[in-house]
Scaffold this motif. Structure first.
Motif, mmCIF file in Angstrom:
data_model
loop_
_atom_site.group_PDB
_atom_site.id
_atom_site.type_symbol
_atom_site.label_atom_id
_atom_site.label_comp_id
_atom_site.label_asym_id
_atom_site.label_seq_id
_atom_site.Cartn_x
_atom_site.Cartn_y
_atom_site.Cartn_z
ATOM 1 N N ALA A 132 -72.735 -9.062 -21.050
ATOM 2 C CA ALA A 132 -72.877 -9.813 -19.796
ATOM 3 C C ALA A 132 -74.252 -10.471 -19.707
ATOM 4 N N ASP A 133 -75.302 -9.715 -20.084
ATOM 5 C CA ASP A 133 -76.678 -10.263 -20.054
ATOM 6 C C ASP A 133 -76.734 -11.578 -20.823
ATOM 7 N N ILE A 134 -76.112 -11.545 -21.986
ATOM 8 C CA ILE A 134 -76.229 -12.681 -22.911
ATOM 9 C C ILE A 134 -75.346 -13.845 -22.464
ATOM 10 N N ARG A 141 -78.802 -18.552 -28.756
ATOM 11 C CA ARG A 141 -79.337 -17.617 -29.746
ATOM 12 C C ARG A 141 -79.976 -16.416 -29.074
ATOM 13 N N VAL A 142 -79.920 -15.283 -29.771
ATOM 14 C CA VAL A 142 -80.447 -14.026 -29.239
ATOM 15 C C VAL A 142 -81.354 -13.382 -30.297
ATOM 16 N N PRO A 143 -82.683 -13.456 -30.110
ATOM 17 C CA PRO A 143 -83.590 -12.867 -31.103
ATOM 18 C C PRO A 143 -83.745 -11.356 -30.892
ATOM 19 N N VAL A 144 -83.263 -10.573 -31.845
ATOM 20 C CA VAL A 144 -83.336 -9.108 -31.762
ATOM 21 C C VAL A 144 -83.579 -8.536 -33.154
ATOM 22 N N GLY A 145 -83.828 -7.235 -33.205
ATOM 23 C CA GLY A 145 -83.938 -6.523 -34.478
ATOM 24 C C GLY A 145 -82.550 -6.167 -35.002
ATOM 25 N N GLU A 146 -82.548 -5.703 -36.230
ATOM 26 C CA GLU A 146 -81.303 -5.390 -36.935
ATOM 27 C C GLU A 146 -80.430 -4.375 -36.169
ATOM 28 N N ASP A 147 -81.058 -3.446 -35.462
ATOM 29 C CA ASP A 147 -80.283 -2.395 -34.785
ATOM 30 C C ASP A 147 -79.370 -2.933 -33.674
#
Ligand code: TYM
Length: 330
Positions: A132-134, A141-147
């Motif tokens: 929902a946030d996204i 685009r969503v910049p995050v870490g691998e996890d």
């Protein structure tokens, strides 16, 4: 401008170097070409039982750390998830699109259950709130870490499912996960990710720690019994992790670092990594002190961020309500 969105949970008083390198550094770089939304995921943090005073404190310092790390609140919207109540509302719609079995297969949830953690229903519904946030912001685009990769996959599935069922409504986002920096490892256990929970304190570099303490932790990082400074994640996870930290923070490529440390031992590598990390952390800590000295400025930035975010969220929720068949209120 294309949209970008990301968030962090306020589950500790300080971000760690994994949050900084895996996420925040990219957030800062991406503000240039994107309309950016960066938020403190305080609703997500409620899945972990926390004293109210502690949660409030952590939420404020997390927002401050975005800014201290270089997010410019004039350019990017910095806000608290709970200040835009549409997140919880769209989260409910996402819950109702998700299969029970599908949610049960999410690895972060399964891992926590496997470790015997006392799970609440919020933890089970965590990925749907994140979707929902996204989707609320039509994020490209969503910049995050691998996890966070699996969470982005379910987000894409849910967007596609919604669009198939109700007609083109939501943007299907792309993850933005950088290969090497996406997983910073624990200094004492370099085959596990650096994390706020579950690792020993000696393995975690806290952004708010005294530089001398940080340097000491790096000097006692676990390496291997060879003596060659070489990037090889499988054979040399500890040394590779130190090389990644150096490379991201100093802007030197890993092959250049390998050449520079030819004939040098791990002691030299650790000494220089400590310098590079301390150099990055010092201005961050100074800026944090300034921000916490002027809480009114911080509160204003977060309030303005929420206003900007709400404008987008209200419009998305209006579209979603209409599409799914909720009767207009007035
Ligand atoms: P959180 O708060 O656990 O972590 C924040 C960000 O830091 C990254 N990260 C790491 N990167 C590299 N190496 C590590 N060792 C490391 N540890 C953490 C995470 O990948 C993340 O990018 N579910 C999210 C918060 C969230 C969110 C969202 C993110 C809620 N809604 C919407 C993006 C979009 C989380 O728990 O992140």
């Amino acid at each position: 401008l294309p949209r970008i969105l990301s968030g962090m949970q306020p589950t500790s008083d300080s971000l760690h170097l994994g949050n900084y390198i895996g996420a925040l550094v990219n957030w800062v770089g991406l503000q240039e070409g994107f309309d950016a939304y960066y938020f403190v995921a305080d609703l997500h943090a409620l899945t972990v039982p926390t004293e109210p005073e502690v949660l409030r404190h952590r939420t404020r310092v997390t927002a401050a750390q975005f800014i201290a790390g270089g997010v410019d609140p004039k350019r990017s919207a910095v806000f608290c998830q709970s200040h835009v109540t549409e997140h919880a509302e769209l989260g409910w719609v996402m819950n109702c699109l998700t299969g029970f079995g599908e949610a049960s297969r999410m690895t972060q949830f399964k891992d926590k259950i496997a470790k015997g953690q006392n799970a609440n229903v919020g933890l089970f519904a965590y990925p749907m709130l994140m979707a929902a946030d996204i989707l609320m912001y039509d994020a490209d685009r969503v910049p995050v870490g691998e996890d966070q990769r699996q969470h982005l996959e379910i987000t894409r599935d849910l967007a596609e499912r919604f669009n198939t069922r109700f007609g083109e409504t939501l943007v299907v986002p792309e993850p933005h996960i950088l290969k090497e920096s996406a997983k910073i490892m624990d200094l004492q256990d370099p085959t596990s990710k650096m994390s706020k929970t579950g690792s020993t304190d000696r393995g975690v570099i806290w952004m708010m720690d005294e530089p001398s303490k940080t340097a000491k932790k790096i000097r006692s990082a676990v390496t291997d019994t060879e003596a060659e400074v070489r990037y090889d994640v499988d054979a040399k996870p500890g040394v590779s992790n130190l090389l990644v930290m150096h490379s991201v923070l100093s802007g030197t490529s890993i092959p250049d670092l390998e050449r520079r440390f030819e004939g040098h031992g791990y002691g030299d590598l650790k000494k220089e990594v400590a310098e590079v990390v301390v150099e990055a952390i010092t201005p961050f800590r100074t800026r944090m002190t300034e921000l916490l000295d002027d809480p009114a400025e911080l509160d204003r930035a977060v309030a303005e961020g929420a206003d900007r975010a709400r404008e987008v969220a209200v419009a998305t929720m209006a579209r979603v309500r209409d599409r799914v068949g909720l009767l207009p209120a007035a």
